[in-house]
Design an enzyme around this catalytic site. Structure first.
Site, PDB file in Angstrom:
ATOM      1  N   LYS A  72       0.805  -1.224   0.000  1.00  0.00           N
ATOM      2  CA  LYS A  72       0.000   0.000   0.000  1.00  0.00           C
ATOM      3  C   LYS A  72       0.844   1.283   0.000  1.00  0.00           C
ATOM      4  O   LYS A  72       0.486   2.255  -0.671  1.00  0.00           O
ATOM      5  CB  LYS A  72      -0.980  -0.019   1.173  1.00  0.00           C
ATOM      6  CG  LYS A  72      -2.121  -1.018   0.972  1.00  0.00           C
ATOM      7  CD  LYS A  72      -3.139  -0.937   2.081  1.00  0.00           C
ATOM      8  CE  LYS A  72      -4.431  -1.647   1.669  1.00  0.00           C
ATOM      9  NZ  LYS A  72      -5.522  -1.406   2.592  1.00  0.00           N
ATOM     10  N   ASP A 109     -10.649   2.894   1.500  1.00  0.00           N
ATOM     11  CA  ASP A 109     -10.986   2.179   2.744  1.00  0.00           C
ATOM     12  C   ASP A 109     -11.808   3.050   3.702  1.00  0.00           C
ATOM     13  O   ASP A 109     -12.795   2.584   4.281  1.00  0.00           O
ATOM     14  CB  ASP A 109      -9.704   1.721   3.462  1.00  0.00           C
ATOM     15  CG  ASP A 109      -9.114   0.462   2.844  1.00  0.00           C
ATOM     16  OD1 ASP A 109      -9.865  -0.323   2.253  1.00  0.00           O
ATOM     17  OD2 ASP A 109      -7.889   0.268   2.975  1.00  0.00           O
ATOM     18  N   ALA A 134      -3.998   0.900  15.647  1.00  0.00           N
ATOM     19  CA  ALA A 134      -3.415   2.083  15.000  1.00  0.00           C
ATOM     20  C   ALA A 134      -2.588   1.702  13.780  1.00  0.00           C
ATOM     21  O   ALA A 134      -1.604   2.350  13.453  1.00  0.00           O
ATOM     22  CB  ALA A 134      -2.563   2.845  16.018  1.00  0.00           C
TER      23      ALA A 134
END
Ligand code: NAP
Length: 278
Positions: A72, A109, A134
């Site tokens: 990503k 997302d 997180a």
């Protein structure tokens, strides 16, 4: 997909591991429903080979690529242009080959998560939200929640990571040991840790949860995690992780095909696949 021909458009997902991804199920259900001559496949691309995959997209004329772990961040660096969300997060889950042969990176997302809450009738403007975890998913969700006007508090085992995620929402943090009290006082609680995958464990004591709260779990395997069943038993409104997965894919379908995504058909196909796997 009817039958594959020389005119069939190809899209796919890059990741490692990727063989068990639900993305091909979701996307091919959408293309079938829209009667598009498109096909969507999974490409196993090892860590470190992201740029090659992004360049291949242009060479091969792939219409779009979904991007999952571990690519990503590297895909954000390899894209020619980024949406505001992707630039802020330094991460993309969507690559699009545009008409000028440039590759655009987006992150769907966060918006996918908000849409899954909206399906449950939950609006987050002004709501107190406690976000557990997180990592990459938590950061995307925190950013989207903050933009939608939620008051976000992040709790994670690593305090510096919690601060980074909270900053994306202009929110605060609470220590991991104090998450139960914070969750009890929240309107919405979100699990963005992997705890509950495979049906084991809960990321906070269930007696912290109360009637009327919204409990959203990003984990979707199994669809009903121990956290979701516990919350449901206490009268919370529950939102499973498949909603976010379906909506982030639906946003990709819309980005690539410029057609409204058949969200219900996509979700039904994913549920059928999950039932086969469990
Ligand atoms: P990630 O980047 O690895 O982050 C995971 C986070 O959870 C980190 O803060 C990590 O803390 C914490 N964590 C891991 N194990 C924990 C444990 N046993 N107890 C407490 N905290 C723990 O992963 P991610 O990409 O954000 O994904 C998180 C989850 O969301 C995964 O289950 C993933 O499948 C799911 N997800 C769902 C969707 C969807 O569409 N529904 C989309 C993306 C992700 P440390 O840093 O201390 O390890």
């Amino acid at each position: 997909m009817s039958s594959i021909s020389g005119a069939t458009r190809v899209a796919g997902v890059i990741g490692d591991p990727v063989r068990h991804s639900l993305s091909p199920i979701l996307h091919n259900a959408a293309y079938r429903e829209l009667a598009l001559d498109w096909v969507y496949v999974a490409f196993e691309v090892p860590d470190g080979a992201t740029r090659g995959a992004v360049d291949a997209m242009r060479t091969l004329g792939l219409a779009g690529l979904s991007v999952t772990m571990p690519h990503k961040s590297a895909a954000a660096a390899a894209a020619d242009r980024l949406s505001d969300d992707a630039r802020t997060l330094g991460s993309v889950n969507t690559l699009t080959l545009e008409a000028d042969d440039m590759i655009a990176g987006d992150s769907t997302d966060g918006e996918g998560f908000l849409r899954s809450l909206r399906d449950a009738g939950c609006s987050v403007a002004g709501a107190r939200v406690v976000l557990l975890g997180a990592g990459g998913a938590a950061r995307a969700v925190a950013h989207a929640l903050g933009r939608a006007g939620a008051n976000v508090t992040v709790s994670a085992r690593r305090a510096p990571a919690a601060v980074t995620a909270a900053e994306l929402a202009r929110g605060g943090t609470v220590p991991w040991d104090e998450r139960a009290a914070a969750a009890g006082a929240a309107d919405v609680v979100v699990n963005a840790t992997p705890v509950g995958m495979g049906g084991d464990g809960v990321p906070l004591p269930l007696d912290a949860l109360r009637h009327g709260q919204v409990l959203a779990d990003l984990v979707y395997h199994p669809l009903e995690t121990p956290l979701l069943s516990g919350a449901r038993a206490r009268g919370a409104i529950v939102v499973d992780g498949l909603g976010m997965l379906v909506h982030q894919a639906a946003l990709q379908v819309e980005r690539w095909t410029a057609k409204p995504a058949p969200v219900e058909a996509m979700r039904a196909a994913a549920e059928r696949q999950l039932r086969r796997e469990t």
